[in-house]
Design an enzyme around this catalytic site. Structure first.
Site, PDB file in Angstrom:
ATOM      1  N   THR A  48       0.835  -1.208   0.000  1.00 50.63           N
ATOM      2  CA  THR A  48       0.000   0.000   0.000  1.00 50.63           C
ATOM      3  C   THR A  48       0.864   1.249   0.000  1.00 50.63           C
ATOM      4  OG1 THR A  48      -1.751  -1.178   1.161  1.00 50.63           O
ATOM      5  CG2 THR A  48      -1.858   1.218   1.216  1.00 50.63           C
ATOM      6  N   CYS A  49       1.960   1.207   0.716  1.00 50.95           N
ATOM      7  CA  CYS A  49       2.847   2.365   0.813  1.00 50.95           C
ATOM      8  C   CYS A  49       3.496   2.690  -0.534  1.00 50.95           C
ATOM      9  CB  CYS A  49       3.936   2.113   1.852  1.00 50.95           C
ATOM     10  SG  CYS A  49       3.279   1.652   3.474  1.00 50.95           S
ATOM     11  N   SER A  50       3.968   1.660  -1.230  1.00 48.78           N
ATOM     12  CA  SER A  50       4.693   1.855  -2.485  1.00 48.78           C
ATOM     13  C   SER A  50       3.798   2.003  -3.708  1.00 48.78           C
ATOM     14  CB  SER A  50       5.651   0.682  -2.723  1.00 48.78           C
ATOM     15  OG  SER A  50       6.704   0.735  -1.800  1.00 48.78           O
TER      16      SER A  50
END
Length: 161
Positions: A48-50
């Site tokens: 989700t972060c990347s």
């Protein structure tokens, strides 16, 4: 206790990889006299972060800065080597600050730490975004689930600016 709108950020020191090597940056250096968007992720290189959270801020960097923001920073409980590699691989090096909260001290001081040991990640930061003016929190958006990046995403932040 979780930090709230109107609170001053706690003093902290981060590490950031630069072209000249690692540097230490304090909350004073980052936020004093400035209007800064700060967002946090549970971990660099996580899905989700990347794939969602970071790209939104990189793609909307100019639009955010055009709204009177002086700087943008992402913080994660990772070491500066990992944050530097993430900055380089994402194309974000030199565009936003990639801050290493290596020991989760900043996340804990904010009351925004989360234990993700069940998923093999250990103590991390909750996913959030905030607008900070001269060290004071003006908006705060905390995600209910670390796997979501909606209320803390760039689009939501732009609407608040």
């Amino acid at each position: 206790m979780t930090i709230a709108i109107g609170d001053k950020l706690p003093a902290a020191t981060f590490k950031e990889k630069t072209a000249d090597g690692p540097v230490e940056l304090t909350t004073e250096q980052l936020f004093a006299g400035k209007r800064v968007v700060l967002f946090a992720v549970p971990g660099a290189f996580t899905p989700t972060c990347s794939l969602n959270h970071l790209p939104g801020y990189l793609e909307n960097r100019d639009a955010i800065l055009a709204k009177g923001v002086d700087d943008i920073a992402v913080v994660a409980v990772n070491d500066w080597h990992v944050m530097g590699a993430w900055a380089q691989s994402s194309g974000g090096m030199g565009k936003i600050h990639f801050l290493a909260d290596w020991d989760a001290s900043f996340a804990k001081a904010l009351g925004l730490d989360i234990d993700l040991s069940a998923g093999g990640l250990g103590i991390r930061s909750k996913r959030y975004s905030m607008l900070v003016e001269d060290g004071v929190v003006k908006t705060l958006n905390i995600e209910e689930s670390p796997g979501q990046a909606t209320v803390s995403g760039a689009a939501a932040m732009i609407e608040q600016l």
